[in-house]
Design a protein around this motif. Sequence first.
Motif, short mmCIF file in Angstrom:
data_model
loop_
_atom_site.label_atom_id
_atom_site.label_comp_id
_atom_site.label_asym_id
_atom_site.label_seq_id
_atom_site.Cartn_x
_atom_site.Cartn_y
_atom_site.Cartn_z
N MET A 395 -47.17 -54.51 72.25
CA MET A 395 -47.79 -53.19 72.18
C MET A 395 -49.13 -53.24 72.89
SD MET A 395 -48.57 -51.02 68.72
CE MET A 395 -49.34 -49.40 68.74
N ARG A 396 -49.39 -52.27 73.74
CA ARG A 396 -50.66 -52.22 74.46
C ARG A 396 -51.09 -50.76 74.62
NH1 ARG A 396 -46.72 -53.09 78.44
NH2 ARG A 396 -46.85 -51.75 80.26
N VAL A 397 -52.31 -50.58 75.10
CA VAL A 397 -52.83 -49.22 75.24
C VAL A 397 -53.42 -49.04 76.63
CG1 VAL A 397 -55.09 -49.89 74.29
CG2 VAL A 397 -54.38 -47.49 74.22
N GLN A 398 -53.26 -47.85 77.16
CA GLN A 398 -53.91 -47.44 78.40
C GLN A 398 -54.65 -46.14 78.11
OE1 GLN A 398 -50.69 -47.01 81.19
NE2 GLN A 398 -50.49 -49.21 81.55
N SER A 399 -55.88 -46.05 78.59
CA SER A 399 -56.65 -44.85 78.31
C SER A 399 -57.75 -44.67 79.33
CB SER A 399 -57.26 -44.93 76.90
OG SER A 399 -57.98 -43.76 76.60
N GLU A 400 -58.02 -43.43 79.63
CA GLU A 400 -59.16 -43.07 80.48
C GLU A 400 -60.02 -42.11 79.67
OE1 GLU A 400 -60.13 -40.91 84.75
OE2 GLU A 400 -58.09 -41.53 84.28
N PHE A 401 -61.26 -42.50 79.43
CA PHE A 401 -62.12 -41.72 78.54
C PHE A 401 -62.19 -40.27 79.01
CE2 PHE A 401 -66.45 -40.64 76.78
CZ PHE A 401 -66.02 -40.61 75.46
N GLY A 402 -61.86 -39.37 78.10
CA GLY A 402 -61.86 -37.94 78.41
C GLY A 402 -60.52 -37.41 78.84
N ASN A 403 -59.55 -38.31 79.08
CA ASN A 403 -58.24 -37.87 79.57
C ASN A 403 -57.07 -38.41 78.75
OD1 ASN A 403 -59.02 -36.30 81.92
ND2 ASN A 403 -59.65 -38.24 82.83
N GLY A 404 -57.29 -38.61 77.47
CA GLY A 404 -56.19 -39.00 76.59
C GLY A 404 -55.89 -40.49 76.59
#
Length: 421
Positions: A395-404
């Motif tokens: 399990m991992r996460v991808q995220s861009e602050f402000g864009n979900g």
Amino acid sequence: MESHEQLKQKINELEEEIRLYKRFVEHISFPFSYVDYELGKVIKKERNIPSATIETIEKEEKRTPILQWNIDLQKDYPFEQVEQFLAPIFDLVSHHIVFVDAEGKITLCNLQAANDVGVNRDDMIGKHIRELLNIPDEQIMTLKTLRTKQPLYNCEVLDRYYGIINTRILYNEDGSIKRVISMFQSLNQIKEAEKLAIAGRIAAGIAHEIRNPLTTVRGYLQFLKEQLPEHIVTLIDQLLIPELDRANDIITDFLNVAKPSEVKAEWIGINEFIRHDLDLLLQSEALLHNVELSYHLDEKLQQYVVNIDKNQLLQVFINLFRNAIEAKTEKSLRVDIETKLHNNLVQIYVHDNGPGIPSTIIHHVFDPFFSTKSAGTGLGLSLSRKIIELHKGSMRVQSEFGNGSCFIIELPAYSKNEAAI
């Protein structure tokens, strides 16, 4: 009796057969020898010599012929075919194995490397290794070996791919580089295992030192309520006992993170699980919190199943869904759940359009007790990933602050025929 023409035709046919055998032998690149004791003959061929030699030996009619050969995979066989032969074997290896040519272009990439980086293995063949790793060339150890022509032995890698790398060089006969072979052993899982081991020891101490006194205090408060004024009883019921229960719940969650729990797995189709079991739970939550919920399910997964404990997997999705709700801003929240079949894995994407996770903290979101919420325990995501790992997944996460944010769950996929065996 055969006529002269018939004999001549047979002789011509035999001569053609001999020429055929000779030409066949000329095209065999590797050395070999064949001893036929019944005929009393030995045929030998050396490397880089087109013709073979025939020697006479003593006949031994009852002795079995002997065929021996000495194939050098680098010299006698097209290396591209060697790579095709090795690829499915290397797919069974848990480390990253990558071959590059003299230009740094990938000629072989095993599934573990492709899965960990999050790419399609077949798309990487023929591309430069920097497109696989997405880090500067000077940080890519395989390219360092290519530049210096010096293999690396147990070299520690300290970039985002933390681990140990070994490289070796295969040369052409003219001395030029044919391939650089690299094997990378990720130490991230070992690092996580060490964290969990520490967490386990802490949890055992917490359980022994805190849980029992909490239970005792709660029991005495219940006992004393009948002897206390009403305003004190209200304080006990509305504040003290709920806070004791919350502390006990935190300890329970932490113990679940630190100690492996029993997995009661069964074979199910992941799309059916999401459509029926998961949707039944999430729709009411979505309606309550005004969340738009949608699904995009890969139909190719209809022929595959996963081996999971339904209840534990439901807990993972509930944790992710509630995290998205708790991070909700003023704009309406949308959560998309998508499935894909990728490199013999079921991939499940849980997207939201929330505020996202800052890059400064994204690497800590799975750490026990790490939380950005004032009332959060920081155990939900840590417990969720542990559940997935108990199912032999990741399990991992991808995220861009402000864009979900997007949480990606990967589980081993099995064809229905494999599961039936």
